[in-house]
Design a protein around this motif. Structure first.
Motif, PDB file in Angstrom:
ATOM      1  N   ASN A  45       0.824  -1.212   0.000  1.00 59.42           N
ATOM      2  CA  ASN A  45       0.000   0.000   0.000  1.00 59.42           C
ATOM      3  C   ASN A  45       0.854   1.256   0.000  1.00 59.42           C
ATOM      4  O   ASN A  45       0.575   2.209  -0.733  1.00 59.42           O
ATOM      5  N   GLY A  72      -6.752  -2.038  -0.007  1.00 58.38           N
ATOM      6  CA  GLY A  72      -6.247  -0.723   0.378  1.00 58.38           C
ATOM      7  C   GLY A  72      -5.760   0.096  -0.801  1.00 58.38           C
ATOM      8  O   GLY A  72      -5.926   1.325  -0.832  1.00 58.38           O
ATOM      9  N   THR A  73      -5.172  -0.553  -1.775  1.00 61.22           N
ATOM     10  CA  THR A  73      -4.657   0.173  -2.937  1.00 61.22           C
ATOM     11  C   THR A  73      -5.794   0.703  -3.812  1.00 61.22           C
ATOM     12  O   THR A  73      -5.620   1.689  -4.509  1.00 61.22           O
ATOM     13  N   MET A  75      -8.465   2.060  -2.609  1.00 64.90           N
ATOM     14  CA  MET A  75      -8.767   3.337  -1.963  1.00 64.90           C
ATOM     15  C   MET A  75      -7.715   4.382  -2.355  1.00 64.90           C
ATOM     16  O   MET A  75      -8.050   5.525  -2.647  1.00 64.90           O
ATOM     17  N   THR A  76      -6.451   3.973  -2.383  1.00 63.50           N
ATOM     18  CA  THR A  76      -5.377   4.885  -2.791  1.00 63.50           C
ATOM     19  C   THR A  76      -5.594   5.359  -4.224  1.00 63.50           C
ATOM     20  O   THR A  76      -5.356   6.523  -4.542  1.00 63.50           O
ATOM     21  N   PHE A  78      -8.251   6.030  -5.738  1.00 61.71           N
ATOM     22  CA  PHE A  78      -9.246   7.093  -5.819  1.00 61.71           C
ATOM     23  C   PHE A  78      -8.860   8.356  -5.044  1.00 61.71           C
ATOM     24  O   PHE A  78      -9.278   9.454  -5.403  1.00 61.71           O
ATOM     25  N   PHE A  79      -8.062   8.242  -3.978  1.00 60.91           N
ATOM     26  CA  PHE A  79      -7.783   9.386  -3.124  1.00 60.91           C
ATOM     27  C   PHE A  79      -6.453  10.083  -3.382  1.00 60.91           C
ATOM     28  O   PHE A  79      -6.272  11.225  -2.958  1.00 60.91           O
ATOM     29  N   TYR A  88      -1.887  11.040   1.136  1.00 57.86           N
ATOM     30  CA  TYR A  88      -2.430  10.955   2.494  1.00 57.86           C
ATOM     31  C   TYR A  88      -1.824  11.985   3.431  1.00 57.86           C
ATOM     32  O   TYR A  88      -1.496  11.717   4.575  1.00 57.86           O
TER      33      TYR A  88
END
Length: 96
Positions: A45, A72-73, A75-76, A78-79, A88
Motif C-alpha cells: 500500500n 487498500g490500494t 482506496m489509494t 481514488f484518493f 495521504y
C-alpha cells in the motif's frame, strides 16, 4: 524387553510435554505468518501510494503493488492524485 518398558514409560510421561510444545510451535508459526502477510500488505500500500503520487512510469511494479495491497490500494487509487507529490497528507517529492 526391559528397555522397551522403560522407553514406553518415558514416552508416556513426556508425551503431554511434547504435545504442548508442538502446539505452541504451531501457534507461533501461525502468528509469524500473519505478521509477514500483514507487513507485505502494508508495504504494498505504501509503495503504490508513493508510485502514484510521484507518477512512476513502471507499470509492472505498480500492478504488482496494486494486487498485493488490495483492497487498500483501491482506496489509494481514488484518493491520491497522479503526480501530485502528496499522498495521504505526506509530501513525497521526486528527486530532481
Amino acid at each position: 524387553m526391559k528397555w522397551l518398558y522403560r522407553f514406553l514409560g518415558c514416552a508416556a510421561v513426556w508425551s503431554p510435554a511434547w504435545a504442548s510444545t508442538a502446539h505452541s510451535v504451531s501457534q507461533t508459526h501461525r502468528i509469524v505468518g500473519t505478521v509477514i502477510i500483514s507487513g507485505v500488505w502494508i508495504m504494498a500500500n505504501i509503495c503504490f501510494a508513493g508510485m502514484r503520487a510521484q507518477n512512476n512510469p513502471s507499470t509492472a511494479w505498480r500492478f504488482a503493488a496494486f494486487v498485493a495491497g488490495l483492497p487498500g490500494t483501491l482506496m489509494t487509487y481514488f484518493f491520491v492524485d497522479e503526480g501530485s507529490e502528496r499522498a495521504y497528507g505526506v509530501d513525497i517529492p521526486k528527486k530532481r
